[in-house]
Design a protein around this motif. Structure first.
Motif, PDB file in Angstrom:
ATOM      1  N   CYS A 235       0.872  -1.195   0.000  1.00 38.98           N
ATOM      2  CA  CYS A 235       0.000   0.000   0.000  1.00 38.98           C
ATOM      3  C   CYS A 235       0.899   1.232   0.000  1.00 38.98           C
TER       4      CYS A 235
ATOM      5  N   CYS B  93       0.485   3.605   3.394  1.00 39.95           N
ATOM      6  CA  CYS B  93       1.113   3.234   4.667  1.00 39.95           C
ATOM      7  C   CYS B  93       2.427   2.471   4.487  1.00 39.95           C
TER       8      CYS B  93
ATOM      9  N   HIS C 101      -5.077  -0.034   0.895  1.00 38.04           N
ATOM     10  CA  HIS C 101      -5.945  -0.391   2.014  1.00 38.04           C
ATOM     11  C   HIS C 101      -7.148   0.541   2.000  1.00 38.04           C
TER      12      HIS C 101
ATOM     13  N   CYS D  73      -6.747   3.246   4.414  1.00 36.51           N
ATOM     14  CA  CYS D  73      -5.701   4.222   4.091  1.00 36.51           C
ATOM     15  C   CYS D  73      -6.168   5.197   3.011  1.00 36.51           C
TER      16      CYS D  73
END
Ligand SMILES: [Zn+2]
Ligand SMILES: [Zn+2]
Length: 362
Positions: free
Chosen positions: A251, A254, A274, A277
């Protein structure tokens, strides 16, 4: 109004340039005080603020015994005009207006040592006075009074009464003392105040309007983003998905690898992140963090919002007609969020994407 206040007012007006401070505009009154013994040997004291200082007179006090010219009361003859000289006790010349200039009258009295000159107006002019101009006879107190007051003193002196006189400075007068000027000033004050208040109200309203518009825009952008997020494909990663098996997939928000059971969102550009996220990111920035693809444009959400605003109360059914002809077809707008059939189709395509194991690029 106190004398000091008047002086301040005069100074302020002069400094502000509101009133041209020429002698012609501003004049000073003079208080004329006389005292004499009447036929019963009682002392009579009379005073009035009925004099007006000449334009070229010093603004000073003067006192002395009132003295008339020897012959013509207008005091225009050849010297000596008075039966006085510099060694006499202080005296004030009382002269009638007319025959010669103010300067000539005043200078004749000055030459014989008068402490001051009191000129009274012509017969029939009542209590009126004029603002004497006597540029050739400066340096001696010269005051004008009305004919009635002047004649009263003249008769007393003519009858042999000793009249003691005190001339004192009164108050300044100018255009601002007139009712016209007071009227003008109050209107000016009102106009200035009204303009200031209007300006203030306008500025406040404008600020409020800008603030509201800013809030509205912000809310609209957030709503658009939320709307777009709802349409994005969401899936739960499985143990044998490519994203969970290959470490190169992570991702970008993050910077962590994907694990089975995590919920991811697939953007219109096929990049996946995500769900937890990417949603806050999209609410703020509306673009893919990796390729900068604008998801609002890709999903057509911006155009829909514009349509929503332009049609506040759209009918349930849109009737499309050709010019002057029969209704061509009716489109039920039960799903108003996607009135465009093509876009509708695209949405279904997007939904059909769910479960597709096509790997995300990047
Ligand atoms: Zn993440
Ligand atoms: Zn992308």
């Amino acid at each position: 109004m106190g004398k000091k206040t008047q002086h301040c007012l005069l100074l302020l007006l002069c400094l502000s340039g509101l009133v041209p401070c020429s002698a012609a505009v501003v004049f000073w009154t003079a208080v004329v005080d006389i005292s004499y013994a009447n036929s019963n040997n009682q002392t009579v004291d009379k005073y009035c603020e009925c004099g007006m200082y000449g334009r070229n007179s010093p603004l000073e006090k003067a006192s002395g015994i009132v003295t008339l010219p020897k012959g013509d009361p207008k005091g225009c003859g050849p010297d000596p005009v008075y039966n006085r000289n510099e060694t006499s006790p202080p005296w004030i010349a009382l002269i009638k207006r007319g025959n010669c200039t103010f300067s000539e009258k005043i200078n004749a009295a000055k030459r014989q040592g008068a402490a001051g000159v009191l000129v009274y107006n012509l017969d029939g002019s009542g209590n009126s006075t004029t603002h004497m101009a006597h540029s050739d006879a400066a340096g001696i107190v010269a005051v004008m009074i009305g004919n009635i007051q002047g004649m009263e003193i003249f008769k007393l002196v003519k009858n042999g009464t000793d009249v003691q006189m005190l001339i004192d400075v009164g108050s300044p007068h100018g255009p601002w003392m007139d009712s016209y000027w007071l009227y003008f000033l109050s209107i000016a004050f009102f106009v200035v105040t009204a303009a200031a208040v209007t300006y203030f109200v306008f500025i406040s309203a404008n600020r409020l309007y800008i603030l509201n518009r800013h809030r509205r825009t912000e809310r609209k952008l957030k709503n658009e983003a939320k709307k777009a997020i709802k349409r994005l494909q969401v899936r739960t990663l499985k143990r044998d998905d490519e994203e969970t098996t290959c470490d190169s997939h992570m991702c970008a928000v993050c910077i962590e690898s994907y694990r089975a059971g995590e919920v991811v969102t697939v953007l219109t550009c096929d990049h996946i992140f995500h769900k937890a996220c990417i949603e806050p990111w999209l609410l703020e920035r509306r673009t893919c963090p990796m390729c900068k693809c604008d998801i609002m444009k890709a999903l057509g959400v911006e155009d829909e919002m514009k349509e929503d605003i332009s049609t506040d109360s759209p009918p349930d059914v849109t009737v499309v007609t050709v010019a002057g002809g029969e209704p061509l077809y009716e489109v039920p707008l039960t799903d108003r969020a996607s009135p465009d059939p093509e876009r509708h189709q695209h949405l279904y395509d997007n939904r059909a994407f769910e479960g597709d194991s096509q790997p995300a690029r990047g």
